[in-house]
Design an enzyme around this catalytic site. Structure first.
Site, PDB file in Angstrom:
ATOM      1  N   MET A   1      30.085  36.166  -7.348  1.00 42.34           N
ATOM      2  CA  MET A   1      30.169  37.602  -7.074  1.00 42.34           C
ATOM      3  C   MET A   1      29.319  37.930  -5.844  1.00 42.34           C
ATOM      4  O   MET A   1      28.875  39.069  -5.659  1.00 42.34           O
ATOM      5  CB  MET A   1      29.708  38.403  -8.287  1.00 42.34           C
TER       6      MET A   1
ATOM      7  N   LEU B   1      24.574  35.599  -2.525  1.00 43.20           N
ATOM      8  CA  LEU B   1      24.353  34.161  -2.711  1.00 43.20           C
ATOM      9  C   LEU B   1      22.894  33.791  -2.499  1.00 43.20           C
ATOM     10  O   LEU B   1      22.209  34.351  -1.644  1.00 43.20           O
ATOM     11  CB  LEU B   1      25.256  33.379  -1.761  1.00 43.20           C
TER      12      LEU B   1
ATOM     13  N   ALA C   1      19.759  30.331  -3.524  1.00 42.02           N
ATOM     14  CA  ALA C   1      19.606  28.872  -3.601  1.00 42.02           C
ATOM     15  C   ALA C   1      20.404  28.268  -4.761  1.00 42.02           C
ATOM     16  O   ALA C   1      20.879  27.131  -4.677  1.00 42.02           O
ATOM     17  CB  ALA C   1      18.122  28.530  -3.752  1.00 42.02           C
ATOM     18  N   GLY C   2      20.566  29.037  -5.843  1.00 42.48           N
ATOM     19  CA  GLY C   2      21.354  28.546  -6.985  1.00 42.48           C
ATOM     20  C   GLY C   2      22.805  28.328  -6.579  1.00 42.48           C
ATOM     21  O   GLY C   2      23.403  27.293  -6.899  1.00 42.48           O
ATOM     22  N   HIS C   3      23.371  29.294  -5.854  1.00 41.54           N
ATOM     23  CA  HIS C   3      24.752  29.135  -5.384  1.00 41.54           C
ATOM     24  C   HIS C   3      24.854  27.953  -4.412  1.00 41.54           C
ATOM     25  O   HIS C   3      25.824  27.201  -4.446  1.00 41.54           O
ATOM     26  CB  HIS C   3      25.232  30.406  -4.683  1.00 41.54           C
TER      27      HIS C   3
ATOM     28  N   GLY D   1      27.497  27.726 -13.028  1.00 41.58           N
ATOM     29  CA  GLY D   1      26.068  27.445 -13.209  1.00 41.58           C
ATOM     30  C   GLY D   1      25.673  27.476 -14.679  1.00 41.58           C
ATOM     31  O   GLY D   1      26.170  28.290 -15.457  1.00 41.58           O
TER      32      GLY D   1
ATOM     33  N   GLN E   1      28.761  31.847 -20.640  1.00 43.62           N
ATOM     34  CA  GLN E   1      29.912  32.002 -19.748  1.00 43.62           C
ATOM     35  C   GLN E   1      30.564  30.641 -19.483  1.00 43.62           C
ATOM     36  O   GLN E   1      31.796  30.505 -19.522  1.00 43.62           O
ATOM     37  CB  GLN E   1      29.464  32.631 -18.421  1.00 43.62           C
TER      38      GLN E   1
HETATM   39  O1  PAF Z   1      29.047  34.039 -12.715  1.00 42.37           O
HETATM   40  C1  PAF Z   1      29.603  34.871 -11.962  1.00 42.37           C
HETATM   41  O2  PAF Z   1      29.137  35.115 -10.840  1.00 42.37           O
HETATM   42  C2  PAF Z   1      30.857  35.591 -12.425  1.00 42.37           C
HETATM   43  O3  PAF Z   1      30.795  35.885 -13.779  1.00 42.37           O
HETATM   44  C3  PAF Z   1      32.163  34.845 -12.088  1.00 42.37           C
HETATM   45  C4  PAF Z   1      32.253  33.513 -12.814  1.00 42.37           C
HETATM   46  C5  PAF Z   1      32.232  34.625 -10.575  1.00 42.37           C
HETATM   47  C6  PAF Z   1      33.367  35.695 -12.493  1.00 42.37           C
HETATM   48  O4  PAF Z   1      33.391  36.919 -11.835  1.00 42.37           O
END
Ligand code: PAF
Length: 268
Positions: free
Chosen positions: A21, A24, A26-28, A139, A145
């Protein structure tokens, strides 16, 4: 996006998706590196950036969600991402189809944020249909999730392999999160209480002094003046069912620090 993805598919090019989403950090970046490993030198790494409205149960939270697109693109470029897929909108006005998972998504985040996981499952399936990835990276910080997406992928035969990558942490243990930017200096210090609670629980299950553990953890977190616990839960990693804490079970927690809601988890 879909047409391009189909061309790559036809040419046998591996496509690896990192759904995000934005905002962004360091985790991304670590998820993107994991994606590159899965894609190989000749594969395509796609980062999707889309603040998905259907997974927010609070309009204020959706409005306040950070959207630093220029900085996000810069990070993607620096990490060697091939494609940034940033659609303006993904839903028809009269969209009437959703994905509703009915086991893994109960409890914890599912209970605290009504409709959240329906929104997540639906957008992830839509993103997979658009990007047609061979693998998709999520992650471990959002453990429930990730479990939900694994379940949806299994139950609906999504062709993508679901890869779950470890949580990146700041030096003091705070899990990297897009929401951390909302913390002021004092809240940022207090936010270490989440990781400290996991570390305390881990040490405690090794000593065996388990009576009242959840209550003690909540009290110690709420010792921080800005912290208010939403939940602390111990659960089985496979079934996501609540269990008594012991070595090998997972602990997850959600805590408001000031107005910012943070989550974290770890294996005990
Ligand atoms: O973890 C996230 O950033 C969101 O829940 C995702 C998986 C991109 C779905 O919108």
């Amino acid at each position: 996006m879909q047409r391009q993805a189909q061309r790559w598919q036809r040419d046998g090019v591996r496509i690896v998706l990192v759904p995000t989403m934005g905002a962004l950090h360091a985790g991304h970046a670590s998820l993107i590196r994991r994606a590159r490993k899965a894609a190989g030198k000749n594969g395509i790494v796609v980062v999707s950036i889309y603040v998905n409205p259907t997974q927010f149960n609070d309009a204020k939270d959706l409005r306040a969600y950070p959207r630093p697109m220029a900085a996000d693109k810069k990070l993607c470029r620096a990490e060697g991402v091939d494609v940034v897929f940033a659609p303006k909108s993904l839903y028809e006005k009269d969209a009437s189809t959703v994905i509703d998972e009915t086991a893994v998504s109960l409890g914890m985040e599912g209970e605290s944020r009504s409709g959240h996981f329906q929104g997540v499952a639906t957008v992830v399936v839509k993103l997979c249909n658009l990007v047609q990835p061979t693998a998709a990276i999520f992650g471990e910080k959002d453990w429930q999730q990730a479990a939900l997406i694994r379940r949806v992928a299994r139950d609906l035969n999504l062709p993508a392999r679901i890869i779950v990558a470890p949580t990146m942490r700041e030096a003091d243990g705070l899990a990297c999160s897009s929401r951390n930017v909302h913390l002021n200096k004092s809240e940022r210090q207090q936010a270490t209480a989440l990781w400290q609670a996991i570390a305390t629980a881990r040490a405690t299950v090794r000593k065996g002094a388990l009576r009242g553990l959840k209550r003690r953890l909540i009290l110690s977190i709420e010792n921080q003046p800005a912290a208010q616990v939403d939940y602390v839960e111990f659960f089985d990693e496979q079934t996501m069912q609540p269990v008594n804490p012991k070595k090998g079970t997972r602990m997850a927690l959600a805590v408001y620090v000031g107005k910012t809601r943070l989550i974290d988890n770890g294996r005990l």
